[in-house]
Write a protein that holds these residues in place. Structure first.
Motif, PDB file in Angstrom:
ATOM      1  N   ALA A 244       0.793  -1.229   0.000  1.00 51.15           N
ATOM      2  CA  ALA A 244       0.000   0.000   0.000  1.00 51.15           C
ATOM      3  C   ALA A 244       0.824   1.278   0.000  1.00 51.15           C
ATOM      4  CB  ALA A 244      -0.935  -0.008   1.204  1.00 51.15           C
ATOM      5  N   GLY A 245       2.125   1.196  -0.231  1.00 47.34           N
ATOM      6  CA  GLY A 245       2.915   2.415  -0.325  1.00 47.34           C
ATOM      7  C   GLY A 245       4.254   2.381   0.375  1.00 47.34           C
ATOM      8  N   ASP A 246       4.376   1.593   1.418  1.00 49.45           N
ATOM      9  CA  ASP A 246       5.639   1.485   2.143  1.00 49.45           C
ATOM     10  C   ASP A 246       6.477   0.372   1.514  1.00 49.45           C
ATOM     11  OD1 ASP A 246       7.718   1.107   3.939  1.00 49.45           O
ATOM     12  OD2 ASP A 246       6.439   1.211   5.718  1.00 49.45           O
ATOM     13  N   PRO A 247       7.693   0.656   1.038  1.00 53.87           N
ATOM     14  CA  PRO A 247       8.526  -0.413   0.476  1.00 53.87           C
ATOM     15  C   PRO A 247       8.737  -1.582   1.428  1.00 53.87           C
ATOM     16  CG  PRO A 247       9.449   1.727  -0.075  1.00 53.87           C
ATOM     17  CD  PRO A 247       8.322   1.985   0.897  1.00 53.87           C
ATOM     18  N   ASP A 248       8.632  -1.346   2.738  1.00 56.32           N
ATOM     19  CA  ASP A 248       8.785  -2.431   3.691  1.00 56.32           C
ATOM     20  C   ASP A 248       7.643  -3.445   3.601  1.00 56.32           C
ATOM     21  OD1 ASP A 248      11.177  -1.533   4.671  1.00 56.32           O
ATOM     22  OD2 ASP A 248      10.311  -0.499   6.396  1.00 56.32           O
ATOM     23  N   TYR A 249       6.546  -3.094   2.913  1.00 57.78           N
ATOM     24  CA  TYR A 249       5.442  -4.030   2.729  1.00 57.78           C
ATOM     25  C   TYR A 249       5.742  -5.061   1.639  1.00 57.78           C
ATOM     26  CZ  TYR A 249       2.288  -0.940   5.412  1.00 57.78           C
ATOM     27  OH  TYR A 249       1.686  -0.195   6.389  1.00 57.78           O
ATOM     28  N   VAL A 250       6.765  -4.845   0.848  1.00 60.01           N
ATOM     29  CA  VAL A 250       7.086  -5.770  -0.235  1.00 60.01           C
ATOM     30  C   VAL A 250       7.564  -7.097   0.359  1.00 60.01           C
ATOM     31  CG1 VAL A 250       8.601  -6.174  -2.224  1.00 60.01           C
ATOM     32  CG2 VAL A 250       7.604  -3.907  -1.840  1.00 60.01           C
ATOM     33  N   THR A 251       6.987  -8.197  -0.105  1.00 58.94           N
ATOM     34  CA  THR A 251       7.292  -9.509   0.465  1.00 58.94           C
ATOM     35  C   THR A 251       8.558 -10.102  -0.149  1.00 58.94           C
ATOM     36  OG1 THR A 251       6.021 -10.749  -1.183  1.00 58.94           O
ATOM     37  CG2 THR A 251       4.821  -9.919   0.744  1.00 58.94           C
ATOM     38  N   ALA A 252       9.082 -11.126   0.516  1.00 60.20           N
ATOM     39  CA  ALA A 252      10.257 -11.820  -0.018  1.00 60.20           C
ATOM     40  C   ALA A 252       9.950 -12.457  -1.363  1.00 60.20           C
ATOM     41  CB  ALA A 252      10.724 -12.879   0.984  1.00 60.20           C
ATOM     42  N   GLN A 253       8.739 -12.979  -1.519  1.00 62.08           N
ATOM     43  CA  GLN A 253       8.344 -13.568  -2.800  1.00 62.08           C
ATOM     44  C   GLN A 253       8.337 -12.506  -3.899  1.00 62.08           C
ATOM     45  OE1 GLN A 253       4.324 -15.077  -2.986  1.00 62.08           O
ATOM     46  NE2 GLN A 253       4.846 -16.581  -4.575  1.00 62.08           N
ATOM     47  N   ALA A 254       7.857 -11.305  -3.559  1.00 64.95           N
ATOM     48  CA  ALA A 254       7.856 -10.219  -4.536  1.00 64.95           C
ATOM     49  C   ALA A 254       9.277  -9.812  -4.917  1.00 64.95           C
ATOM     50  CB  ALA A 254       7.095  -9.019  -3.975  1.00 64.95           C
ATOM     51  N   VAL A 255      10.193  -9.792  -3.944  1.00 63.25           N
ATOM     52  CA  VAL A 255      11.588  -9.442  -4.234  1.00 63.25           C
ATOM     53  C   VAL A 255      12.192 -10.434  -5.224  1.00 63.25           C
ATOM     54  CG1 VAL A 255      13.901  -9.245  -3.249  1.00 63.25           C
ATOM     55  CG2 VAL A 255      11.946  -8.227  -2.061  1.00 63.25           C
TER      56      VAL A 255
END
Length: 248
Positions: free
Chosen positions: A11-22
């Motif tokens: 929703a906007g915070d890069p920390d919300y990006v999951t390991a799978q997404a990385v």
């Protein structure tokens, strides 16, 4: 064969990006992004920021596509269908011309691709004309971010929760609890003044706004601050949870 990742980026915070997404980000050679005009340039910029933060070996590129305009008048369903069709034609051409065979492209979906996002529906149309395979990486939704930032559970004990839109709320009213998205009309103002509301905008970003209370207490404040924020930024993404008095 070409591969497409549809990646939920939160929703906007890069920390919300999951390991799978990385992992999927690092697997991508071409990122496709919609250009929605100068007022929303920062949405593309945030996508670029996420790539810069998490991709280990630069070499990818962005292909920015002009977003077709959606008709504001006439039948809503027909206008959305025409808009999706125009997007599908644009995406099909871009994938054919910008993504080589055996390469991997990605669309970065705000929040989660399953929740009020058109990416998957449009890709189904594109697949009628261009051959590719695709997968979906789930992301943190605005609903998860909203409840986390307000430090509340989504539902009361044994309570169902409806996920709906402002238009549907105006037409059908509120019974129990509902999460409302895509509401440019501040439809909560039509609820009884004792209705509880937890509202958030620009969730997970430095511009985040949070307001909670009853509609009678904070409804006008939300309307005022929402209008000021939209004028300041040129766009706004907000969502809110409503709970009728009888369910509190």
């Amino acid at each position: 064969m070409r591969t497409i990742h549809v990646i939920g980026i939160g929703a906007g915070d890069p920390d919300y990006v999951t390991a799978q997404a990385v992992t999927a980000l690092n697997d991508t050679q071409v990122f496709f992004a919609m250009d929605k005009g100068d007022a929303k340039d920062d949405l593309v910029a945030l996508r670029r920021l996420i790539c810069e933060r998490f991709i280990e070996k630069p070499g990818y590129r962005f292909v920015t596509l002009p977003d077709p305009k959606r008709a504001k008048d006439g039948d809503y369903q027909e206008a959305v269908a025409e808009w999706h069709a125009a997007r599908a034609r644009l995406w099909a051409e871009a994938i054919e011309t910008e993504l080589p065979d055996a390469a991997t492209g990605s669309f970065l979906a705000w929040g989660d691709p399953s929740l009020y996002d058109s990416t998957l529906r449009i890709l189904d149309r594109v697949a009628e004309h261009v051959e590719f395979e695709f997968d979906v990486i789930p992301g943190i939704t605005a609903i998860q971010a909203l409840t986390a930032r307000h430090r509340i559970p989504l539902n009361d004990i044994g309570e169902p929760v409806l996920i709906t839109t402002g238009r549907q709320l105006r037409e059908n009213g509120l019974a129990g609890a509902a999460v409302v998205m895509l509401d440019g009309e501040c439809s909560f103002l039509e609820c009884p003044p004792q209705t509880r509301i937890w509202w958030g905008a620009y969730l997970g970003t430095p511009d985040e706004m949070l307001i909670a209370g009853t509609v009678g207490e904070v409804g006008n404040r939300i309307t005022r601050e929402r209008a000021e924020a939209r004028a300041r930024h040129g766009w706004i993404m907000d969502t809110y949870l409503l709970r009728a008095e009888s369910t509190v």
